[in-house]
Design an enzyme around this catalytic site. Structure first.
Site, PDB file in Angstrom:
ATOM      1  N   HIS A  91       0.199  12.216  -6.804  1.00  0.00           N
ATOM      2  CA  HIS A  91      -0.567  12.017  -5.560  1.00  0.00           C
ATOM      3  C   HIS A  91      -1.887  12.793  -5.634  1.00  0.00           C
ATOM      4  O   HIS A  91      -1.928  13.906  -6.163  1.00  0.00           O
ATOM      5  CB  HIS A  91       0.252  12.464  -4.342  1.00  0.00           C
ATOM      6  CG  HIS A  91      -0.393  12.051  -3.059  1.00  0.00           C
ATOM      7  ND1 HIS A  91      -1.419  12.760  -2.482  1.00  0.00           N
ATOM      8  CD2 HIS A  91      -0.182  10.965  -2.274  1.00  0.00           C
ATOM      9  CE1 HIS A  91      -1.810  12.130  -1.378  1.00  0.00           C
ATOM     10  NE2 HIS A  91      -1.073  11.045  -1.232  1.00  0.00           N
ATOM     11  N   GLU A 160      -4.273   4.473  -4.763  1.00  0.00           N
ATOM     12  CA  GLU A 160      -4.749   5.141  -3.552  1.00  0.00           C
ATOM     13  C   GLU A 160      -6.141   5.731  -3.808  1.00  0.00           C
ATOM     14  O   GLU A 160      -6.247   6.833  -4.363  1.00  0.00           O
ATOM     15  CB  GLU A 160      -3.797   6.269  -3.171  1.00  0.00           C
ATOM     16  CG  GLU A 160      -2.394   5.810  -2.860  1.00  0.00           C
ATOM     17  CD  GLU A 160      -1.680   6.811  -1.975  1.00  0.00           C
ATOM     18  OE1 GLU A 160      -1.264   6.437  -0.888  1.00  0.00           O
ATOM     19  OE2 GLU A 160      -1.574   7.985  -2.364  1.00  0.00           O
TER      20      GLU A 160
HETATM   21  P1  PGA Z   1      -3.123   7.945   4.662  1.00  0.00           P
HETATM   22  O1  PGA Z   1      -2.436   8.624   3.381  1.00  0.00           O
HETATM   23  O2  PGA Z   1      -2.294   6.765   5.028  1.00  0.00           O
HETATM   24  O3  PGA Z   1      -3.092   9.015   5.721  1.00  0.00           O
HETATM   25  O4  PGA Z   1      -4.494   7.557   4.271  1.00  0.00           O
HETATM   26  C1  PGA Z   1      -1.944   7.837   2.326  1.00  0.00           C
HETATM   27  C2  PGA Z   1      -1.337   8.708   1.268  1.00  0.00           C
HETATM   28  O5  PGA Z   1      -1.869   9.779   0.981  1.00  0.00           O
HETATM   29  O6  PGA Z   1      -0.282   8.361   0.684  1.00  0.00           O
END
Ligand code: PGA
Length: 236
Positions: A91, A160
């Site tokens: 992450h 992401e």
């Molecule tokens: P968010 O976070 O939905 O608050 O943008 C996504 C994540 O970090 O998995």
């Protein structure tokens, strides 16, 4: 069927996590929802939850060890207590805030792969890289696969973009399509999108080609909203 995952980050207590998991479980059971739902609570809120088979509890992080002297970390001894077999790795908050290098991420990946864990593996570029264009963005993302076995059978990927996480700025459909198509050409694994996914855009995003679900932070922490997110994607 869509894969819908909630990353609690540093939110919720043991008590509210229990309520959340129980209510989501009741909803899935009573509505015969087939989507795969994964919840990543804080490590202090992991527990033996009695859930339907498509509600999975995972850990946001763990050290690549069974047990030992690693202050502040947990290992598989602590995960085994609750039969946790799912882990989030790579992450961006762990890479950029906690300083995990690609080498450390890959080491963790390999350790949990050998134990057969379901791994949700995150990749994504910061804003300055996005500004350099698609080619550089893809090159940056491919670097995040160094040391990672992309053929691992229990692998789920999550794209992401760092600039979209927790900012309220979702990537455009075009951004998502470009990156997802390119990754899918190389790696044939379920690929989630994450970054400011909300109740009212989750259906559209999950309906895009090569988007197999969503990894959601902020918008998933309220259980009513998370249930709406599952409802909105139940037939995708
Ligand atoms: P968010 O976070 O939905 O608050 O943008 C996504 C994540 O970090 O998995």
């Amino acid at each position: 069927m869509a894969i819908i995952a909630s990353n609690f980050k540093t939110n919720h207590t043991r008590k509210t996590t229990k309520e959340f998991v129980c209510n989501v479980n009741e909803y899935l059971k009573n509505n015969e929802i087939l989507s795969e739902v994964i919840v990543f609570p804080t490590s202090t809120s992991l527990d033996n939850f009695d859930t339907v088979s498509n509600l999975i509890i995972g850990t946001q992080n763990a050290y690549a060890v069974h047990k030992g002297s690693y202050t502040g970390e947990i290992g598989t001894e602590q995960l085994d207590e609750f039969s946790i077999k799912t882990i989030l790795i790579g992450h961006s908050e762990r890479r950029h805030i906690l300083g995990e290098t690609q080498e450390e991420v890959a080491q963790k990946f390999n350790f949990y792969k050998q134990l057969g864990y379901k791994i949700v593996y995150c990749i994504g570029e910061p804003l300055e890289v996005k500004k350099e264009g698609l080619q550089n963005t893809l090159e940056y993302i491919y670097e995040q696969f160094v040391g990672i076995d992309t053929n691992y059978e229990n692998l789920i990927l999550a794209y992401e973009p760092v600039w979209a996480i927790g900012t309220g700025v979702t990537a455009t459909n075009e951004d998502i399509i470009n990156i997802h198509n390119a990754i899918k050409e190389k790696i044939s694994k379920p690929l989630l999108y994450g970054g400011s996914v909300k109740v009212n855009n989750v259906r559209e995003i999950c309906s895009l080609d090569n988007v197999d679900g969503a990894l959601i932070g902020t918008a998933s922490w309220n259980q009513e909203d998370f249930i709406k997110i599952i409802e909105n994607t139940k037939d995708i």
